[in-house]
Design an enzyme around this catalytic site. Structure first.
Site, mmCIF file in Angstrom:
data_model
loop_
_atom_site.group_PDB
_atom_site.id
_atom_site.type_symbol
_atom_site.label_atom_id
_atom_site.label_comp_id
_atom_site.label_asym_id
_atom_site.label_seq_id
_atom_site.Cartn_x
_atom_site.Cartn_y
_atom_site.Cartn_z
ATOM 1 N N ASN A 56 5.401 -6.545 -3.990
ATOM 2 C CA ASN A 56 5.578 -7.008 -2.824
ATOM 3 C C ASN A 56 5.807 -8.591 -2.857
ATOM 4 O OD1 ASN A 56 2.848 -8.602 -2.057
ATOM 5 N ND2 ASN A 56 2.180 -6.562 -2.500
ATOM 6 N N ASP B 43 -0.231 -0.645 -1.220
ATOM 7 C CA ASP B 43 -0.951 0.563 -0.671
ATOM 8 C C ASP B 43 -0.591 1.725 -1.358
ATOM 9 O OD1 ASP B 43 -1.713 -0.756 1.615
ATOM 10 O OD2 ASP B 43 -0.334 -0.756 2.669
ATOM 11 N N PHE C 145 -7.318 -9.862 5.687
ATOM 12 C CA PHE C 145 -6.425 -10.602 6.332
ATOM 13 C C PHE C 145 -5.709 -9.276 6.890
ATOM 14 C CE2 PHE C 145 -5.240 -14.918 5.160
ATOM 15 C CZ PHE C 145 -6.379 -15.374 4.908
ATOM 16 N N LYS D 81 -12.034 -1.524 8.883
ATOM 17 C CA LYS D 81 -12.481 -1.831 7.488
ATOM 18 C C LYS D 81 -13.815 -2.385 7.588
ATOM 19 C CE LYS D 81 -7.733 -2.705 6.372
ATOM 20 N NZ LYS D 81 -7.149 -2.711 4.928
HETATM 21 N N1 CTP Z 1 -6.207 -4.258 1.578
HETATM 22 C C1 CTP Z 1 -7.091 -3.917 0.429
HETATM 23 N N2 CTP Z 1 -6.697 -2.578 0.039
HETATM 24 C C2 CTP Z 1 -5.491 -1.991 0.090
HETATM 25 C C3 CTP Z 1 -4.569 -2.886 1.046
HETATM 26 C C4 CTP Z 1 -5.141 -3.784 1.519
HETATM 27 O O1 CTP Z 1 -8.315 -4.184 0.419
HETATM 28 N N3 CTP Z 1 -4.924 -1.179 -0.609
HETATM 29 C C5 CTP Z 1 -6.828 -5.462 2.109
HETATM 30 C C6 CTP Z 1 -6.080 -6.619 2.061
HETATM 31 O O2 CTP Z 1 -6.375 -7.584 1.094
HETATM 32 C C7 CTP Z 1 -6.228 -7.332 3.564
HETATM 33 C C8 CTP Z 1 -6.453 -6.155 4.389
HETATM 34 O O3 CTP Z 1 -6.948 -5.080 3.569
HETATM 35 O O4 CTP Z 1 -7.415 -8.161 3.543
HETATM 36 C C9 CTP Z 1 -5.213 -5.772 5.157
HETATM 37 O O5 CTP Z 1 -4.115 -5.450 4.822
HETATM 38 P P1 CTP Z 1 -2.897 -5.044 5.332
HETATM 39 O O6 CTP Z 1 -1.778 -4.937 4.107
HETATM 40 O O7 CTP Z 1 -2.536 -6.059 6.374
HETATM 41 O O8 CTP Z 1 -3.101 -3.779 5.935
HETATM 42 P P2 CTP Z 1 -3.373 -2.473 5.515
HETATM 43 O O9 CTP Z 1 -4.794 -1.871 5.198
HETATM 44 O O10 CTP Z 1 -2.555 -2.186 3.828
HETATM 45 O O11 CTP Z 1 -2.659 -1.693 6.369
HETATM 46 P P3 CTP Z 1 -0.958 -1.685 7.139
HETATM 47 O O12 CTP Z 1 -0.298 -1.828 5.723
HETATM 48 O O13 CTP Z 1 -0.972 -0.133 7.354
HETATM 49 O O14 CTP Z 1 -0.814 -2.565 8.157
#
Ligand code: CTP
Length: 417
Positions: free
Chosen positions: A223, A292, A341, A359
């Protein structure tokens, strides 16, 4: 009669703004780098007074420092004009911080003996301000037991701080420790000693950057995260006294000085590194844009190209949500404080609130990544801090400043505010 300046801890986002720094320049070849230190201090808003030894003036002229600081330079303790115009007691009393760069073996020895026989040593002996030494000398002079004992004495008896020396190729053609710390590192050390230390001793873990999920040995799913916000947070926390561990995904941003950094590539590696780092953490800040999904099967060998028009499918499997796992593992305990975040393009606050709950974290930094000058790969950011008590907008600004406003909230949450 004006007494010594009252020294207050300063806003960590701009601790040099308006600070009075006395820069003492010693007689070594690195004296030319002290000009860069003066320049950087001036740029950061400090009022810089320079004092030079006689030997320093053999390497760089006082005019250089006068031009850079727009202030007279103190060169001679026994000059009637210098003493009348500037005065070593005035330089000693008005300083918020005294920096000695380069601190040569000779200056260090004289300071350790309590000498006050020239412009520089008399300012340093007379000051009540913190003194920061940036040693620079030949490698054998540095490792000499007398120099080492002198530095220890200055640290232990007089409470002086040190930055560097660095290791590398020296002007004397030797390779080893003795090189003046980089001017940027000297200025950061100065910022640290002027800042409020409201995270002193706090074990703080920051994850930053993207993750790369391998398709084959040369390709990956990734990303656009640059790691800038996370690295800024790590540097900001270090400046405020935290013991910082940075877990950094593939990023071109150099990790900050004084921060223990573990470089990782994939979400799985980040998970292992986090498991170790968070064991005894007080605060965990999850800035990383963790993928993700990852390819379900990474090929061992490079996948060969097909015919034109041929399609190819990469099956993806969801990665664990590392922040949610930390939230779950913590349960009802209050430690570590968890900061997430939320990178969003729509319904920013609403989505951030959902992430705060799902979370189980204490603070979510909501980021509209669609807004110009905000989010991935830019130097500025505009965020909203969402916690159980509400949402607070942080004015848009450089990531280095936004990092401090996020940490202000962390400090407040830690003290139950
Ligand atoms: N995060 C994590 N593990 C993942 C994805 C995200 O710990 N596999 C953490 C990121 O470091 C951040 C938070 O979750 O602090 C939110 O990440 P974000 O990408 O905004 O959200 P997602 O949980 O991935 O949800 P979505 O993409 O559906 O908005």
């Amino acid at each position: 009669m004006s007494g010594p300046r009252v020294r207050q801890p300063r806003d960590p986002a701009a601790p040099l703004e308006g600070a009075r720094i006395t820069l003492c320049v010693g007689g070594g070849i690195a004296a030319y780098k002290a000009a860069q230190v003066a320049r950087l201090l001036d740029k950061a808003g400090a009022i810089v007074d320079v004092a030079m030894t006689k030997r320093a003036q053999k390497f760089v002229g006082p005019m250089t420092f006068q031009a850079l600081t727009r202030r007279p330079v103190f060169t001679d303790l026994f000059s009637l004009t210098d003493e009348a115009n500037i005065g070593h007691i005035q330089l000693a009393d008005t300083a918020d911080l005294v920096i000695v760069a380069p601190a040569t073996a000779n200056i260090i020895a004289r300071l350790a003996a309590g000498a006050a026989d020239d412009a520089v040593s008399s300012v340093i002996l007379a000051t009540k301000a913190p003194v920061l030494l940036a040693p620079s000398m030949n490698v054998n002079m540095w490792s000499h037991p007398l120099t080492q004992a002198n530095v220890r004495r200055l640290v232990d008896v007089a409470g002086y701080k040190t930055v560097g020396p660095g290791t590398g190729f020296l002007a004397c053609q030797w390779n080893g420790p003795g090189r003046l710390a980089e001017p940027t590192d000297i200025v950061e050390a100065a910022a640290h000693y002027l800042s409020v230390q409201d995270l002193a001793g706090v074990k703080l873990v920051v994850s930053a950057g993207p993750t790369y999920e391998a398709i084959d040995p040369v390709r990956f799913v990734g990303n656009r995260s640059s790691g800038k916000m996370g690295v800024a947070l790590a540097a900001a926390a270090r400046r405020r006294g935290a013991d910082v561990r940075l877990i950094l995904g593939p990023s071109a941003i150099p990790p900050p000085l004084g921060v223990t950094t573990t470089s990782v590539e994939s979400a799985a590696q980040m998970q292992w590194a986090l498991a170790d780092a968070t064991k005894d953490a007080d605060v965990v800040v999850m800035t990383a844009a963790i993928a993700d999904y990852r390819p379900a099967h990474a090929a061992d060998q490079k996948i060969k190209r097909g015919e034109i028009g041929q399609t190819m499918t990469v099956e993806l499997v969801a990665n664990p949500d590392l922040l949610a796992e930390l939230g779950k593992a913590r349960g009802d305990a209050t430690r570590p404080l968890l900061v997430g975040f939320a990178a969003e393009t729509n319904d920013v606050i609403e989505n951030a609130r959902k992430k705060l709950a799902s979370k189980r974290c204490d603070l979510v930094v909501a980021n509209d990544v669609g807004e110009p000058g905000s989010g991935f790969a830019v130097d500025t950011n505009h965020v909203t801090l969402v916690d159980r008590t509400g949402a607070v907008d942080v004015p848009a600004g450089p990531k280095s400043v936004v990092a401090h406003r996020i940490l202000d909230r962390v400090v407040a949450l830690r003290s139950g505010r």
